[in-house]
Design a protein around this motif. Structure first.
Motif, PDB file in Angstrom:
ATOM      1  N   GLU A 119       0.821  -1.215   0.000  1.00  0.00           N
ATOM      2  CA  GLU A 119       0.000   0.000   0.000  1.00  0.00           C
ATOM      3  C   GLU A 119       0.854   1.265   0.000  1.00  0.00           C
ATOM      4  O   GLU A 119       0.374   2.355   0.325  1.00  0.00           O
ATOM      5  CB  GLU A 119      -0.966  -0.028   1.188  1.00  0.00           C
ATOM      6  N   ASN A 121       1.959   3.099  -2.415  1.00  0.00           N
ATOM      7  CA  ASN A 121       1.511   4.172  -3.306  1.00  0.00           C
ATOM      8  C   ASN A 121       0.436   5.033  -2.659  1.00  0.00           C
ATOM      9  O   ASN A 121       0.390   6.253  -2.868  1.00  0.00           O
ATOM     10  CB  ASN A 121       0.992   3.592  -4.620  1.00  0.00           C
ATOM     11  N   ILE A 122      -0.437   4.413  -1.875  1.00  0.00           N
ATOM     12  CA  ILE A 122      -1.493   5.178  -1.207  1.00  0.00           C
ATOM     13  C   ILE A 122      -0.891   6.023  -0.089  1.00  0.00           C
ATOM     14  O   ILE A 122      -1.262   7.188   0.096  1.00  0.00           O
ATOM     15  CB  ILE A 122      -2.580   4.233  -0.674  1.00  0.00           C
ATOM     16  N   THR A 356      -8.622  -4.400  -6.487  1.00  0.00           N
ATOM     17  CA  THR A 356      -8.623  -3.327  -7.479  1.00  0.00           C
ATOM     18  C   THR A 356      -9.427  -2.118  -7.014  1.00  0.00           C
ATOM     19  O   THR A 356      -9.108  -0.982  -7.372  1.00  0.00           O
ATOM     20  CB  THR A 356      -9.168  -3.823  -8.830  1.00  0.00           C
ATOM     21  N   GLU A 359      -7.215   0.237  -4.988  1.00  0.00           N
ATOM     22  CA  GLU A 359      -6.318   1.033  -5.824  1.00  0.00           C
ATOM     23  C   GLU A 359      -7.092   2.060  -6.649  1.00  0.00           C
ATOM     24  O   GLU A 359      -6.674   3.212  -6.783  1.00  0.00           O
ATOM     25  CB  GLU A 359      -5.530   0.096  -6.736  1.00  0.00           C
TER      26      GLU A 359
END
Length: 375
Positions: A119, A121-122, A356, A359
């Protein structure tokens, strides 16, 4: 006034200095020292170099929290603070990850330190908006004992306490506006944090919570997953509940195959247990219908969200196409919180699978929370 942590940490006679990154979060196993400090107090802290997070100062911490039974414990976590100045108190996001697994090597703090956090990227989306991020490992991941997987009170308290601990670090303060974020297991944690914040951590300036695809009703989730793709998560949940509530006595209801499977799952990360135990039935591993036993049923029912109105705004979202967690569990939670008068935003997200959707919806969810703490 919150104590500032920079180079050295002193809590209840335990001195820990910052230093090179390590694969373990330092913690004391002395119950007296743990009990002597309040929830959210730092037990240890050190700066680390976290791959992919050059834009932030990263702290690996351990901190005092509280078990589901109200006992003091120590939980690990990671705090990332954007480098550079910030006008006014910098907001902080309490971040609860989705299911990572049961083994200590699965802990988010270890994944972040090694550059393997799924996680990441978040987390970076929040950092890019100038928000600090405090990630809990949850009880029993990277610290002694089994991970209390899907035990809502333990998760919610660990999430609130990682924010309290973060506010004691350099660059943050008790005046920091707070947002809460979680999806899947993290959605259960953020939902519980939203319900508990007013009573457990009333001093936190919580401005909003995002609750994504939460397993808000474990009995229905287990019925959905038994024999399905997420069947391995039922074994993990059994371990987690048994760890939190010792009277459940899981071992006494396992057949030989179940004894082997539970020992195996205890040190698996999520991809391993998902692959090995998909489409299995719980009855394959037990001598009785464990989930129907009164003691088990009572503890499972205790994990159900929706009995307490969150004191602050909540974003609840879920995809109708989720293959792991039933959509109607979230619509029922929406209705329960709505009946209590919660300030709630509901998103039935565009069709997407369980992973998905996390994201796909991240930019909108991050934006919603950022608006709560910066608006």
């Amino acid at each position: 006034m919150a104590r500032r942590w920079t180079v050295a940490v002193l809590v209840a006679g335990l001195l820990v200095t910052t230093g090179p990154a390590s694969t373990a979060v330092a913690a004391t196993d002395d119950p007296g020292r743990v009990a002597a400090v309040g929830p959210g107090e730092l037990v240890s802290a050190r700066q680390i170099a976290a791959p992919g997070f050059d834009e932030a100062t990263t702290w690996q911490i351990s901190y005092r929290s509280t078990t589901a039974l109200g006992l003091p414990n120590v939980v690990g976590g990671t705090v990332l603070v954007p480098k550079g100045d910030h006008a006014g108190p910098r907001p902080v996001v309490g971040y609860a990850v989705g299911t990572h697994g049961m083994g200590d090597q699965c802990a988010p703090s270890r994944r972040i330190a090694s550059g393997a956090e799924g996680e990441a990227n978040i987390i970076r989306m929040f950092l890019d908006k100038g928000l600090a991020v405090a990630v809990t490992d949850y009880e029993g991941l990277g610290t002694p004992g089994d991970h209390t997987y899907v035990v809502g009170r333990s998760e919610g308290q660990a999430l609130l306490d990682v924010v309290r601990a973060a506010e004691r670090l350099d660059g943050l303060s008790v005046a920091s506006p707070v947002a809460i974020h979680g999806y899947s297991q993290g959605g259960q944690a953020s939902g519980w944090a939203a319900e508990l914040a007013g009573s457990y951590a009333p001093e936190l300036l919580v401005k909003g919570s995002a609750v994504g695809a939460p397993p808000a009703d474990l009995a229905r989730v287990a019925a959905f997953q038994d024999g399905n793709a997420g069947a391995g998560l039922i074994l993990a949940a059994g371990i987690g509940l048994d760890a939190a509530y010792p009277e459940l006595g899981l071992r006494g209801y396992l057949n030989p195959l179940g004894t082997f499977a539970v020992a195996d799952v205890r040190d698996d990360c999520v991809a391993e247990l998902a692959m090995k135990y998909a489409f299995r039935r719980l009855s394959t591993y037990t001598t009785v219908d464990v989930l129907a036993l009164p003691a088990w049923r009572a503890r499972i029912d205790e994990q159900r969200l929706g009995a307490v109105r969150p004191a602050d705004p909540v974003l609840l979202y879920h995809s109708p196409s989720d293959e792991l967690l039933p959509f109607d569990v979230s619509t029922d939670l929406r209705d329960r919180w709505g009946a209590l008068g919660a300030d709630m935003t509901w998103w039935a997200t565009p069709s997407g699978g369980h992973v998905t959707t996390l994201e796909m919806m991240a930019p909108a969810v991050v934006g919603w929370l950022a608006n709560r703490v910066t608006g």
